[in-house]
Structure formats: structure tokens, C-alpha cells
Write a protein that holds these residues in place. Structure first.
Motif, mmCIF file in Angstrom:
data_model
loop_
_atom_site.group_PDB
_atom_site.id
_atom_site.type_symbol
_atom_site.label_atom_id
_atom_site.label_comp_id
_atom_site.label_asym_id
_atom_site.label_seq_id
_atom_site.Cartn_x
_atom_site.Cartn_y
_atom_site.Cartn_z
ATOM 1 N N MET A 63 9.450 8.370 2.150
ATOM 2 C CA MET A 63 8.936 6.986 2.169
ATOM 3 C C MET A 63 8.757 6.500 3.610
ATOM 4 O O MET A 63 7.776 5.824 3.933
ATOM 5 C CB MET A 63 9.893 6.053 1.424
ATOM 6 C CG MET A 63 9.874 6.198 -0.083
ATOM 7 S SD MET A 63 8.327 5.627 -0.844
ATOM 8 C CE MET A 63 8.453 3.859 -0.608
ATOM 9 N N ALA A 64 9.706 6.845 4.455
ATOM 10 C CA ALA A 64 9.571 6.471 5.872
ATOM 11 C C ALA A 64 8.291 7.084 6.444
ATOM 12 O O ALA A 64 7.554 6.429 7.192
ATOM 13 C CB ALA A 64 10.797 6.930 6.663
ATOM 14 N N GLY A 65 8.020 8.314 6.075
ATOM 15 C CA GLY A 65 6.797 8.978 6.534
ATOM 16 C C GLY A 65 5.554 8.212 6.106
ATOM 17 O O GLY A 65 4.588 8.078 6.879
ATOM 18 N N LEU A 66 5.559 7.701 4.876
ATOM 19 C CA LEU A 66 4.409 6.912 4.415
ATOM 20 C C LEU A 66 4.283 5.622 5.238
ATOM 21 O O LEU A 66 3.171 5.179 5.539
ATOM 22 C CB LEU A 66 4.533 6.568 2.926
ATOM 23 C CG LEU A 66 4.531 7.736 1.915
ATOM 24 C CD1 LEU A 66 4.513 7.195 0.484
ATOM 25 C CD2 LEU A 66 3.347 8.675 2.133
ATOM 26 N N GLU A 106 2.047 9.205 -6.330
ATOM 27 C CA GLU A 106 2.599 10.542 -6.094
ATOM 28 C C GLU A 106 3.949 10.738 -6.782
ATOM 29 O O GLU A 106 4.584 11.778 -6.608
ATOM 30 C CB GLU A 106 2.766 10.763 -4.579
ATOM 31 C CG GLU A 106 1.438 10.726 -3.842
ATOM 32 C CD GLU A 106 1.554 10.888 -2.328
ATOM 33 O OE1 GLU A 106 0.520 11.154 -1.706
ATOM 34 O OE2 GLU A 106 2.668 10.726 -1.768
ATOM 35 N N MET A 107 4.350 9.747 -7.554
ATOM 36 C CA MET A 107 5.716 9.752 -8.109
ATOM 37 C C MET A 107 6.005 10.983 -8.963
ATOM 38 O O MET A 107 6.998 11.676 -8.769
ATOM 39 C CB MET A 107 5.935 8.467 -8.923
ATOM 40 C CG MET A 107 7.205 8.397 -9.735
ATOM 41 S SD MET A 107 8.696 8.352 -8.742
ATOM 42 C CE MET A 107 8.663 6.682 -8.127
ATOM 43 N N ALA A 109 0.836 -1.212 0.000
ATOM 44 C CA ALA A 109 0.000 0.000 0.000
ATOM 45 C C ALA A 109 0.870 1.261 0.000
ATOM 46 O O ALA A 109 0.533 2.264 -0.644
ATOM 47 C CB ALA A 109 -0.925 -0.002 1.217
ATOM 48 N N VAL A 110 1.990 1.200 0.697
ATOM 49 C CA VAL A 110 2.899 2.351 0.744
ATOM 50 C C VAL A 110 3.507 2.593 -0.635
ATOM 51 O O VAL A 110 3.581 3.725 -1.120
ATOM 52 C CB VAL A 110 4.002 2.116 1.798
ATOM 53 C CG1 VAL A 110 5.172 3.070 1.605
ATOM 54 C CG2 VAL A 110 3.426 2.243 3.204
ATOM 55 N N MET A 111 3.895 1.522 -1.294
ATOM 56 C CA MET A 111 4.520 1.721 -2.606
ATOM 57 C C MET A 111 3.508 2.155 -3.660
ATOM 58 O O MET A 111 3.834 2.912 -4.566
ATOM 59 C CB MET A 111 5.288 0.477 -3.003
ATOM 60 C CG MET A 111 6.592 0.426 -2.202
ATOM 61 S SD MET A 111 7.734 -0.783 -2.770
ATOM 62 C CE MET A 111 6.836 -2.217 -2.276
ATOM 63 N N GLU A 112 2.271 1.700 -3.515
ATOM 64 C CA GLU A 112 1.234 2.168 -4.451
ATOM 65 C C GLU A 112 0.982 3.662 -4.271
ATOM 66 O O GLU A 112 0.817 4.402 -5.239
ATOM 67 C CB GLU A 112 -0.061 1.368 -4.247
ATOM 68 C CG GLU A 112 0.038 -0.021 -4.859
ATOM 69 C CD GLU A 112 -1.117 -0.935 -4.484
ATOM 70 O OE1 GLU A 112 -1.843 -0.632 -3.498
ATOM 71 O OE2 GLU A 112 -1.284 -1.965 -5.173
ATOM 72 N N ARG A 113 0.965 4.079 -3.021
ATOM 73 C CA ARG A 113 0.793 5.520 -2.756
ATOM 74 C C ARG A 113 1.970 6.301 -3.344
ATOM 75 O O ARG A 113 1.782 7.333 -4.003
ATOM 76 C CB ARG A 113 0.693 5.713 -1.236
ATOM 77 C CG ARG A 113 0.849 7.107 -0.745
ATOM 78 C CD ARG A 113 -0.453 7.703 -0.276
ATOM 79 N NE ARG A 113 -0.245 9.065 0.160
ATOM 80 C CZ ARG A 113 -0.175 9.448 1.448
ATOM 81 N NH1 ARG A 113 -0.346 8.545 2.403
ATOM 82 N NH2 ARG A 113 0.025 10.706 1.761
#
Ligand SMILES: *Cc1c(COP(=O)(O)O)cnc(C)c1O
Length: 360
Positions: A246-249, A25-26, A17-21
Motif C-alpha cells: 500500500m505504501a508503494g501505491l 487488485e484485492m 485513488a490508491v484504495m480504488e487501485r
């Protein structure tokens, strides 16, 4: 193309889910017209990302206000030098618990700067046990006590927080941070490389009590000085902006899962399932003492190591990858950090049972 269950010790899986987000936003973050990777670290967009990440980590870990959170680079390995440079002050000796490969590296580095008192040493039993509190030979005059709560390679985890009688306790939590709630106030400093349980490589998190700042030795490079990083909000130079984002996500994801209590419940269940298969058969074995078994890194052996290759090849066929043990330990190791879904562990358990019944 399908994502596999990746049991790597690090860099390790991240929540899908984090990587999809991040993917969404990329190219453009939140109406800013640019990717997070392209932002000035001092611009208002990036500052909002950085601030929110810190707030969320503070909330998730219940970090008291008298601790600074630093977002640094150089890996946990740089901390091995930064700790003595910053924390010795006017003392010339520090206590180290030698419980595995990562402790050993921290000790070797500290020896460049001070007298290292080995307050515990489990090398005699090949780093498969946790020293008891009573056995620790602590020096009341030590500048600090350093230990590794979870030894990633040996899969050995402390089942208690050492009591140090007021001497600051420093913990390398690279492979156990965020796996469960901890009482941050018991520690002078906690540090962790990101690539196991936080986010992508390139980021190192330091959580340090205010009173330990400002005593760095004269020769300490600015980039190695905690006080300088703290005064500059971890932006003395350009931080690892994307890894921080990414850590924040990941911190947001942990909150959505129900925080560290919820993480701990799942992590305990995952580890219990694996150890149950290992203990329930004569075919699999664990080298680690029962009270020291890690929730995050589970090494295991086959009764006949000749079968290791066949085991690993069959695992790959089932989408269970990176199970080979560290070269220094041999056998297998399943790293099951927060982002390893429980289904991944279930699939590994099913495969282990199947492999045993075919071979056993
Ligand atoms: C991975 C690891 C390290 C090394 O981290 P780097 O970020 O590669 O420097 C240090 N300590 C522990 C416990 C680890 O698991």
C-alpha cells in the motif's frame, strides 16, 4: 455511503485513488492468481512490489545512494529504543530536543540506555514554540542528536533543520515525511510510522546512512538491529507485506501528483487557508507560535470552550469528522496530511465561518 473528510491524526485518510487501485487488485494481483496478502514475501511477484516501492520512495525523496531504506514493524515507538541500541556505539550520551509529547516518549525510552542531554526544552511554554538554533545546548561528544520535526499532538513544526556540527541528526518524521521536499543528506537517520502520511499502520520506514550501521550493542535483539534488517533487505523475518504494498501505491500516487514539490504547494495552501480563518477572527485561536505552525496538524481553540461540543457535533453533521483535539491539549485539531483533499479543508473553512457567524 459516502467517504467523509476525516481529520484524524493517525491512522489517517489515504488517497481514494490508491484504495480504488488496491480494491481492483484485492483478489488477484497482476495475473499472479492471488492477493498480495497471500503472497510469499520471497516470491518474485512480491519481490517486484517491494523493490518498486523502495525505488519510488528513493526517487520521490531523492534519497542518496549511501542511505539504506528499511521497511520495518513495531511503529515509530520501537525506534525510540532501536535508536540508542544501534547508534550509541562506544558513547554513553545522546542529545534530545524536548519539544512535545513524542519527544518526551523518545527521551523516556533513551534514558534506559544512556545519559540523555536535553539540548532544548520547550515544556515551559507548554510545547507551543520551536527552540532557536542558537539556544540549542548541544554536546559535541554526543552519539547523536534526536528531534521531532513535527510534533503531531501540539501541532508544532520546526522551520529549520538543526545544525549539529557533524553529530548525526536523527529525526522522527512520522507526521511530516513526504509533506514537502527535504534534504535527506542533512540527516543521519529519518524514521516514520506509516499511518500518518505513508500508508496503513503496521509499517515503519527507516532511512539510515550507511556509516551508522553495524555499531549495535551486544544485547540488541536481532529484530532491533538495523544492520541485520539492511543485510536482509528488510526480510530477516516476514515484513508487513500488505502495508508495504500500500505504501508503494501511495509513492506512485505522489509521483503522479507531481512529486513532493507539488505536494508541498497543496499542503502549504491547505494550511494557509486554515490559519487564515483562525487569525482572521477573535472567535478562533491557535496556541502555537506563528513560526512553529505545522502544515500537517492544526490545533485550534474556540474563544468559549463551552461551545466545543456544539462545534464538533455540527462538523460531524457536515461530514467533517475526528476534529476533537488530543486529550492533553483540548480544543480542536485538524490533521491535513497529503491525502486530505483541498476540498476537505475548504469545507472545514466554510463550516468554521458559518459556526462563528451563528455564535459570534
Ligand atoms: C504517531 C507518532 C508516533 C508513534 O507512532 P507509532 O507508529 O504508533 O509507534 C511517534 N512519533 C510521532 C511524531 C508520531 O506522530
Amino acid at each position: 455511503m459516502a467517504r467523509k473528510f476525516n481529520f484524524s491524526a493517525g491512522p489517517a485518510m489515504l488517497p481514494t485513488a490508491v484504495m480504488e487501485r488496491a480494491q481492483q487488485e484485492m483478489l488477484e494481483w497482476n495475473g499472479s492468481g492471488m492477493s498480495v496478502m497471500e503472497m510469499s514475501h520471497r516470491g518474485k511477484e512480491y519481490m517486484s512490489i517491494a523493490t518498486k516501492a523502495e525505488q519510488n520512495l528513493r526517487e520521490v525523496m531523492s534519497i542518496p545512494d549511501n542511505y539504506k531504506v528499511l521497511f520495518l514493524q513495531g511503529g515509530a515507538s520501537s525506534q525510540f529504543a532501536m535508536i540508542p541500541l544501534n547508534l550509541l556505539g562506544d558513547k554513553d550520551s545522546a542529545d534530545y530536543l524536548n519539544t512535545g509529547m513524542w519527544s518526551k516518549k523518545a527521551i523516556a525510552e533513551a534514558k534506559r540506555y544512556c545519559t540523555v542531554n536535553i539540548a532544548a526544552d520547550t515544556s515551559g511554554d507548554s510545547f507551543t514554540t520551536v527552540p532557536t538554533q542558537e539556544s540549542l545546548k548541544l554536546n559535541p561528544d554526543a552519539a547523536y542528536v534526536h528531534y521531532t520535526p513535527n510534533e503531531t499532538i501540539g501541532g508544532v513544526e520546526f522551520d529549520y533543520i538543526p545544525e549539529t556540527g557533524g553529530v548525526p541528526l536523527i529525526a522522527d518524521m512520522s507526521s511530516t515525511i513526504l509533506s514537502r521536499p527535504i534534504d535527506v543528506s542533512r540527516f543521519g537517520m529519518i524514521y516514520a510510522g506509516a499511518q500518518k502520511n505513508i500508508g496503513p499502520a503496521g509499517l515503519t520506514i527507516v532511512i539510515i546512512r550507511d556509516d551508522l550501521l553495524g555499531n549495535a550493542s551486544e544485547q540488541t535483539p536481532a529484530m532491533f538491529n538495523y544492520a541485520i534488517h539492511a543485510e536482509n533487505g528488510s526480510m530477516y523475518n516476514t515484513p508487513a507485506t500488505y502495508s508495504w504494498y500500500m505504501a508503494g501505491l501511495v509513492f506512485e500516487w505522489i509521483k503522479e501528483q507531481g512529486g513532493l514539490d507539488a505536494m508541498a504547494a497543496v499542503n502549504k495552501r491547505k494550511a494557509d487557508k486554515l490559519y487564515a480563518v483562525i487569525d482572521g477572527s477573535n472567535f478562533y485561536g491557535s496556541p502555537v507560535a506563528v513560526n512553529g505552525r505545522s502544515w500537517m496538524n492544526v490545533p485550534f481553540t474556540l474563544a468559549d470552550s463551552e461551545l466545543d461540543g456544539a462545534f464538533l457535533a455540527g462538523a460531524v453533521e457536515r461530514g467533517l469528522i475526528t476534529l476533537k483535539g488530543h486529550r492533553s491539549v483540548g480544543g480542536m485539531r485538524a490533521s491535513i496530511y497529503n491525502a486530505m483533499p483541498e476540498e476537505g479543508v475548504d469545507a472545514l473553512v466554510a463550516y468554521m465561518q458559518e459556526f462563528e457567524s451563528n455564535q459570534g
